[in-house]
Motif scaffolding. Structure first.
Motif, PDB file in Angstrom:
ATOM      1  N   LYS A  14       0.858  -1.177   0.000  1.00  0.00           N
ATOM      2  CA  LYS A  14       0.000   0.000   0.000  1.00  0.00           C
ATOM      3  C   LYS A  14       0.905   1.241   0.000  1.00  0.00           C
ATOM      4  O   LYS A  14       1.957   1.214   0.629  1.00  0.00           O
ATOM      5  N   MET A  32     -12.775  -0.064   4.433  1.00  0.00           N
ATOM      6  CA  MET A  32     -11.344  -0.063   4.712  1.00  0.00           C
ATOM      7  C   MET A  32     -11.029   0.981   5.768  1.00  0.00           C
ATOM      8  O   MET A  32     -11.412   2.151   5.638  1.00  0.00           O
ATOM      9  N   GLU A  84      -7.939   2.863   7.844  1.00  0.00           N
ATOM     10  CA  GLU A  84      -6.513   3.162   7.669  1.00  0.00           C
ATOM     11  C   GLU A  84      -6.153   4.440   8.422  1.00  0.00           C
ATOM     12  O   GLU A  84      -6.988   5.331   8.565  1.00  0.00           O
ATOM     13  N   LEU A  95      -6.054   5.250   1.364  1.00  0.00           N
ATOM     14  CA  LEU A  95      -7.498   5.120   1.151  1.00  0.00           C
ATOM     15  C   LEU A  95      -7.920   5.533  -0.259  1.00  0.00           C
ATOM     16  O   LEU A  95      -9.082   5.380  -0.619  1.00  0.00           O
ATOM     17  N   GLU A  96      -6.986   6.022  -1.052  1.00  0.00           N
ATOM     18  CA  GLU A  96      -7.341   6.435  -2.416  1.00  0.00           C
ATOM     19  C   GLU A  96      -7.721   5.243  -3.283  1.00  0.00           C
ATOM     20  O   GLU A  96      -8.748   5.262  -3.978  1.00  0.00           O
ATOM     21  N   PRO A 125      -8.710   2.059  -2.369  1.00  0.00           N
ATOM     22  CA  PRO A 125      -9.972   1.411  -2.001  1.00  0.00           C
ATOM     23  C   PRO A 125     -11.194   2.257  -2.347  1.00  0.00           C
ATOM     24  O   PRO A 125     -12.238   1.715  -2.705  1.00  0.00           O
ATOM     25  N   HIS A 126     -11.069   3.578  -2.246  1.00  0.00           N
ATOM     26  CA  HIS A 126     -12.177   4.445  -2.663  1.00  0.00           C
ATOM     27  C   HIS A 126     -12.460   4.248  -4.150  1.00  0.00           C
ATOM     28  O   HIS A 126     -13.625   4.111  -4.564  1.00  0.00           O
ATOM     29  N   THR A 146     -16.115   1.623   1.126  1.00  0.00           N
ATOM     30  CA  THR A 146     -16.317   2.696   2.081  1.00  0.00           C
ATOM     31  C   THR A 146     -14.998   2.880   2.834  1.00  0.00           C
ATOM     32  O   THR A 146     -14.372   1.903   3.248  1.00  0.00           O
ATOM     33  N   THR A 147     -14.555   4.129   2.994  1.00  0.00           N
ATOM     34  CA  THR A 147     -13.240   4.376   3.571  1.00  0.00           C
ATOM     35  C   THR A 147     -13.355   5.163   4.872  1.00  0.00           C
ATOM     36  O   THR A 147     -14.145   6.097   4.982  1.00  0.00           O
ATOM     37  N   HIS A 150     -12.114  11.057  -1.240  1.00  0.00           N
ATOM     38  CA  HIS A 150     -11.762   9.629  -1.138  1.00  0.00           C
ATOM     39  C   HIS A 150     -11.827   9.113   0.293  1.00  0.00           C
ATOM     40  O   HIS A 150     -11.620   7.915   0.519  1.00  0.00           O
ATOM     41  N   ILE A 151     -12.126   9.977   1.248  1.00  0.00           N
ATOM     42  CA  ILE A 151     -12.278   9.565   2.643  1.00  0.00           C
ATOM     43  C   ILE A 151     -13.714   9.854   3.069  1.00  0.00           C
ATOM     44  O   ILE A 151     -14.133  11.007   3.137  1.00  0.00           O
ATOM     45  N   HIS A 152     -14.467   8.810   3.348  1.00  0.00           N
ATOM     46  CA  HIS A 152     -15.888   8.969   3.652  1.00  0.00           C
ATOM     47  C   HIS A 152     -16.144   9.295   5.115  1.00  0.00           C
ATOM     48  O   HIS A 152     -17.130   9.950   5.438  1.00  0.00           O
TER      49      HIS A 152
END
Length: 239
Positions: free
Chosen positions: A153, A175, A177, A183-184, A186-187, A192-193, A218-220
């Motif tokens: 990662k 995910m 982190e 997290l970019e 997985p987004h 869901t981040t 990209h971060i929820h």
């Protein structure tokens, strides 16, 4: 920071069937300084490898981390080291600062579906840490850097390998982190981040977080209390 984005961006967890957790500074609080031990061992490894002063070893360590995503990746690419030897050395640490986390164990046990640890560290390290926390028995598996053939990662390829290896449908996964750049990918895949805030201030990304007024797309979600967040996840608005 306040999240003022519309609910269409602030995704929920109604569809989540796979809960994926980073290990260091995510499953345990960074305040215990456990990763500082790993960090110190990485510099020691470089001293032994290259016969350089500790100050220069620290400089190289951080340069490789910033340029390649992990110190290990830089060492493999530039010095052709044995990654297994590196991981065994840097994860030989004292876990006495890490306390069992019965509340975290309780809330993870209550999560519906599968639970996986996805780490740039080794399986042995993850087993030791998760075992000390009291959550190892709750995890279906550990996807370590060796399982990803030492692709780390935040590389999208690392996430692709994890998804294929564990049969994860990204739209049904969340995910967790501590590093925002991790997290970019997985987004982009559709997960869901959740950013778990870390006090470990040793990456330029941590300085950038302090400047945020709202979460990037990209971060929820973001939290400084993983246990409390998981306990209340059912109240988070769905996407």
């Amino acid at each position: 920071m306040e999240d003022t984005r519309p609910l269409s961006i602030r995704r929920g967890f109604d569809d989540t069937k796979v809960w994926i957790f980073d290990l260091d500074n995510t499953l345990y609080p960074s305040a215990c300084n456990l990763f500082a031990e790993v960090d110190r061992k990485m510099a020691e490894y470089i001293v032994r490898l290259l016969d350089v002063p500790i100050e220069h070893a620290r400089y190289l360590q951080k340069s490789y981390y910033h340029d390649y995503g992990t110190t290990l990746t830089g060492l493999v690419k530039l010095h052709k080291i044995d990654p297994h030897d590196f991981l065994e050395f840097v994860h030989d640490i004292d876990l006495s600062a890490l306390e069992p986390a019965p509340e975290l164990e309780r809330v993870i046990a209550s999560l519906p579906g599968r639970r996986i640890i996805f780490t740039n560290g080794s399986r042995v390290h993850a087993e030791r840490v998760a075992g000390k926390l009291g959550v190892l028995h709750l995890m279906e598996d550990i996807c370590d850097i060796a399982a990803c053939e030492f692709v780390a990662k935040p590389s999208p390829d690392a996430f692709d390998r994890m998804v294929r290896r564990h049969g994860v449908a990204p739209g049904e996964a969340a995910m967790f982190e501590d590093m925002p750049q991790n997290l970019e990918a997985p987004h982009t895949l559709g997960m869901t981040t959740v950013l778990v805030h870390s006090d470990y201030d040793d990456h330029r990304a941590q300085a950038q977080i302090r400047k945020w007024r709202t979460l990037p797309d990209h971060i929820h979600h973001a939290t400084d209390d993983l246990t409390g967040f998981l306990e209340s996840y059912s109240a988070v608005p769905d996407k």
